[in-house]
Design a protein around this motif. Sequence first.
Motif, short mmCIF file in Angstrom:
data_model
loop_
_atom_site.label_atom_id
_atom_site.label_comp_id
_atom_site.label_asym_id
_atom_site.label_seq_id
_atom_site.Cartn_x
_atom_site.Cartn_y
_atom_site.Cartn_z
N ARG A 263 -44.34 -34.05 -3.39
CA ARG A 263 -43.11 -34.05 -4.20
C ARG A 263 -43.23 -33.08 -5.37
O ARG A 263 -42.28 -32.38 -5.72
CB ARG A 263 -42.80 -35.46 -4.70
CG ARG A 263 -42.25 -36.39 -3.65
CD ARG A 263 -41.64 -37.64 -4.26
NE ARG A 263 -42.63 -38.48 -4.91
CZ ARG A 263 -43.25 -39.49 -4.30
NH1 ARG A 263 -43.00 -39.76 -3.02
NH2 ARG A 263 -44.12 -40.24 -4.96
N LEU B 109 -39.94 -37.42 -9.17
CA LEU B 109 -38.81 -38.27 -8.79
C LEU B 109 -37.68 -38.22 -9.80
O LEU B 109 -36.55 -38.56 -9.49
CB LEU B 109 -39.30 -39.71 -8.59
CG LEU B 109 -40.08 -39.97 -7.29
CD1 LEU B 109 -40.53 -41.42 -7.22
CD2 LEU B 109 -39.26 -39.60 -6.07
N GLN C 225 -31.90 -30.00 -1.37
CA GLN C 225 -32.07 -29.92 -2.82
C GLN C 225 -32.55 -28.53 -3.26
O GLN C 225 -32.21 -28.06 -4.34
CB GLN C 225 -33.03 -31.00 -3.29
CG GLN C 225 -32.51 -32.40 -3.01
CD GLN C 225 -33.29 -33.49 -3.70
OE1 GLN C 225 -33.47 -33.46 -4.91
NE2 GLN C 225 -33.75 -34.47 -2.94
N ASP D 290 -33.35 -35.91 -6.09
CA ASP D 290 -32.37 -36.93 -5.71
C ASP D 290 -32.95 -37.73 -4.55
O ASP D 290 -33.20 -37.18 -3.47
CB ASP D 290 -31.07 -36.24 -5.30
CG ASP D 290 -29.95 -37.23 -5.03
OD1 ASP D 290 -30.23 -38.40 -4.68
OD2 ASP D 290 -28.77 -36.84 -5.16
N PRO D 291 -33.15 -39.05 -4.73
CA PRO D 291 -33.78 -39.85 -3.67
C PRO D 291 -32.92 -39.97 -2.41
O PRO D 291 -33.44 -40.33 -1.35
CB PRO D 291 -33.98 -41.21 -4.33
CG PRO D 291 -32.95 -41.27 -5.41
CD PRO D 291 -32.82 -39.87 -5.91
N PHE E 172 -36.80 -37.06 3.17
CA PHE E 172 -36.33 -37.55 1.88
C PHE E 172 -37.54 -37.65 0.94
O PHE E 172 -38.69 -37.78 1.41
CB PHE E 172 -35.67 -38.91 2.03
CG PHE E 172 -34.35 -38.87 2.73
CD1 PHE E 172 -33.19 -38.54 2.04
CD2 PHE E 172 -34.26 -39.16 4.09
CE1 PHE E 172 -31.95 -38.49 2.68
CE2 PHE E 172 -33.04 -39.11 4.75
CZ PHE E 172 -31.88 -38.77 4.05
N PRO E 173 -37.33 -37.59 -0.38
CA PRO E 173 -38.47 -37.60 -1.31
C PRO E 173 -39.45 -38.75 -1.10
O PRO E 173 -40.66 -38.56 -1.23
CB PRO E 173 -37.79 -37.66 -2.68
CG PRO E 173 -36.50 -36.94 -2.48
CD PRO E 173 -36.06 -37.32 -1.09
N HIS E 174 -38.94 -39.93 -0.75
CA HIS E 174 -39.84 -41.08 -0.60
C HIS E 174 -40.71 -40.98 0.65
O HIS E 174 -41.67 -41.74 0.81
CB HIS E 174 -39.05 -42.39 -0.59
CG HIS E 174 -38.25 -42.62 0.67
ND1 HIS E 174 -36.96 -42.14 0.82
CD2 HIS E 174 -38.55 -43.24 1.83
CE1 HIS E 174 -36.51 -42.47 2.01
NE2 HIS E 174 -37.46 -43.14 2.65
N GLU E 175 -40.38 -40.05 1.53
CA GLU E 175 -41.13 -39.92 2.78
C GLU E 175 -42.31 -38.95 2.67
O GLU E 175 -43.04 -38.76 3.66
CB GLU E 175 -40.18 -39.45 3.90
CG GLU E 175 -39.11 -40.47 4.24
CD GLU E 175 -38.11 -39.97 5.27
OE1 GLU E 175 -37.64 -40.78 6.08
OE2 GLU E 175 -37.80 -38.76 5.26
#
Length: 266
Positions: free
Chosen positions: A155, A95, A107, A99-100, A146-149
Amino acid sequence: MTLLDVRGLTVRTTDGRTLVDDLSFSVASGERLGLIGESGSGKSLTTLAVLGLLPDGMSATGSIELAGTQIVGAPEKRLTAVRGRDAAVVFQEPLTALDPLMRVGRQIAEPLRVRTGLKGDDLERAVAHALEQVRLPEPERIARAFPHEISGGQRQRVALAMALACDPKLLIADEPTTALDVSVQAEMLELIDTLVREREMAVLFVSHDLAVVAKVTDRALVMKDGRAVEEGAVHTIVGAPREEYTRTLVASARRLESALDLRSAR
């Protein structure tokens, strides 16, 4: 051929504290060197110095030559050209590198576009290939996420895909498995080992865990309080350490491994 040559590297803060003290080592093309030490030993600062990424309030002296480029004192434009092309990094917590607010595919696409000039469908295929290379299922779905998904392990694979996308000569891996659970750690180490062998890349692998370093490196440099304590082949460092500090690290790693074996047997 020497790819990375560090001579007399010293990292100091603006108030005069010395965090890395007169450190010297080299990494040949295709070689794997492990930097081992406890938290605060200066190993991560060393890797940041190699990339010209020391935080504000710190400065480096000495010499760091990476693929023929002098890093110490180099202007930012020159450092930007080196990063990704000659060396790339995977950090402990992806993280910090992702980029969140930006989709994963974009990216990975951005450095590929800048370095290779790819665009359109060709760029999209290159992104999918980069994700496939790190064994991510459904690369098109991951690219849109997105990274949080996605999970922590996914990741970290994305961060590895970003680092390898432009085929750097040196991969710097700074505690890349520490934040992962044990089973995912093993998969990540095996993946890194396979990919760097296939690409004949050099590796600078940072860890406090001797067992991890022994799995992916040929040679090790032990650090304590910013200084080199012992250096040699990994099997020698693990099997017959010369210095008391190294012997302590080896004993701690063996105790931890025994405890994990006992827990897994229950």
